[in-house]
Scaffold this motif. Structure first.
Motif, short mmCIF file in Angstrom:
data_model
loop_
_atom_site.label_atom_id
_atom_site.label_comp_id
_atom_site.label_asym_id
_atom_site.label_seq_id
_atom_site.Cartn_x
_atom_site.Cartn_y
_atom_site.Cartn_z
N GLU A 50 0.81 -1.22 0.00
CA GLU A 50 0.00 0.00 0.00
C GLU A 50 0.85 1.27 0.00
O GLU A 50 0.52 2.24 -0.68
N ASP A 51 1.98 1.26 0.70
CA ASP A 51 2.82 2.46 0.75
C ASP A 51 3.60 2.69 -0.55
O ASP A 51 4.22 3.73 -0.72
N GLU A 52 3.54 1.74 -1.50
CA GLU A 52 4.20 1.90 -2.80
C GLU A 52 3.21 2.17 -3.93
O GLU A 52 3.60 2.29 -5.09
N SER A 53 1.94 2.32 -3.60
CA SER A 53 0.90 2.53 -4.60
C SER A 53 1.06 3.90 -5.26
O SER A 53 1.41 4.88 -4.61
N ILE A 54 0.78 3.95 -6.56
CA ILE A 54 0.77 5.24 -7.27
C ILE A 54 -0.61 5.88 -7.21
O ILE A 54 -0.77 7.04 -7.59
N ILE A 55 -1.61 5.14 -6.73
CA ILE A 55 -2.98 5.65 -6.68
C ILE A 55 -3.15 6.49 -5.41
O ILE A 55 -3.50 5.99 -4.35
N THR A 56 -2.85 7.78 -5.55
CA THR A 56 -2.96 8.71 -4.43
C THR A 56 -3.53 10.03 -4.93
O THR A 56 -3.39 10.36 -6.12
N PRO A 57 -4.18 10.81 -4.05
CA PRO A 57 -4.66 12.13 -4.46
C PRO A 57 -3.52 13.03 -4.94
O PRO A 57 -3.70 13.83 -5.86
N GLU A 58 -2.33 12.86 -4.36
CA GLU A 58 -1.17 13.66 -4.77
C GLU A 58 -0.79 13.40 -6.22
O GLU A 58 -0.21 14.26 -6.88
N ASN A 59 -1.11 12.22 -6.72
CA ASN A 59 -0.83 11.88 -8.12
C ASN A 59 -2.01 12.17 -9.03
O ASN A 59 -2.03 11.76 -10.19
N GLY A 60 -3.04 12.86 -8.51
CA GLY A 60 -4.16 13.27 -9.33
C GLY A 60 -5.33 12.30 -9.39
O GLY A 60 -6.27 12.51 -10.14
N PHE A 61 -5.30 11.23 -8.59
CA PHE A 61 -6.39 10.26 -8.60
C PHE A 61 -7.54 10.76 -7.73
O PHE A 61 -7.32 11.31 -6.65
N THR A 62 -8.76 10.55 -8.20
CA THR A 62 -9.96 10.87 -7.44
C THR A 62 -10.85 9.64 -7.37
O THR A 62 -10.71 8.73 -8.18
N GLY A 63 -11.75 9.60 -6.41
CA GLY A 63 -12.66 8.47 -6.29
C GLY A 63 -11.94 7.17 -6.00
O GLY A 63 -12.33 6.11 -6.50
N ILE A 64 -10.90 7.22 -5.18
CA ILE A 64 -10.10 6.03 -4.87
C ILE A 64 -10.94 5.07 -4.02
O ILE A 64 -11.54 5.47 -3.03
N THR A 65 -10.96 3.82 -4.43
CA THR A 65 -11.76 2.80 -3.74
C THR A 65 -10.91 1.57 -3.48
O THR A 65 -10.24 1.07 -4.38
N MET A 66 -10.95 1.09 -2.22
CA MET A 66 -10.30 -0.18 -1.88
C MET A 66 -11.39 -1.23 -1.88
O MET A 66 -12.34 -1.15 -1.09
N LEU A 67 -11.27 -2.21 -2.74
CA LEU A 67 -12.28 -3.27 -2.82
C LEU A 67 -11.97 -4.37 -1.82
O LEU A 67 -10.80 -4.68 -1.58
N PRO A 68 -13.00 -5.00 -1.28
CA PRO A 68 -12.74 -6.13 -0.38
C PRO A 68 -12.24 -7.33 -1.17
O PRO A 68 -12.38 -7.38 -2.39
N PRO A 69 -11.64 -8.30 -0.48
CA PRO A 69 -11.16 -9.50 -1.18
C PRO A 69 -12.27 -10.17 -1.98
O PRO A 69 -13.44 -10.14 -1.59
N ARG A 70 -11.89 -10.76 -3.09
CA ARG A 70 -12.76 -11.53 -3.98
C ARG A 70 -13.79 -10.68 -4.72
O ARG A 70 -14.76 -11.21 -5.25
N VAL A 71 -13.61 -9.35 -4.76
CA VAL A 71 -14.46 -8.50 -5.59
C VAL A 71 -13.67 -8.17 -6.84
O VAL A 71 -12.55 -7.68 -6.76
#
Length: 85
Positions: A50-71
């Motif tokens: 998670e700390d290496e993810s590029i999906i961050t608001p600082e990188n311009g991403f909006t509507g970030i969603t963490m899906l539960p397992p098996r979705v």
């Protein structure tokens, strides 16, 4: 798809773009090889911490969603495109 499992999805009808990253706290898979350049193991497949993810608001991403397992991320994206999410 990258060796970390990250991939981008572009819906041509709406122009929306999505980035998907499998997040896991476990280490990435390592190949059972020793390379001649000092014995460095090559990362092959696996996931992203998670700390290496590029999906961050600082990188311009909006509507970030963490899906539960098996979705399925692809099914979730299709629901968003259909206006169900």
């Amino acid at each position: 798809m990258s060796t970390t499992g990250r991939y981008f999805y572009h819906d041509p009808a709406t122009g929306r773009r999505f980035c998907v990253e499998p997040i896991s706290e476990r280490g990435q898979k390592q190949e059972d090889r020793t390379w001649t350049n000092g014995g460095i193991d090559q990362v092959h497949g696996g996931s992203i911490r998670e700390d290496e993810s590029i999906i961050t608001p600082e990188n311009g991403f909006t509507g970030i969603t963490m899906l539960p397992p098996r979705v399925s991320p692809d099914a979730f994206i299709q629901a968003l495109i259909r206006g169900e999410g």
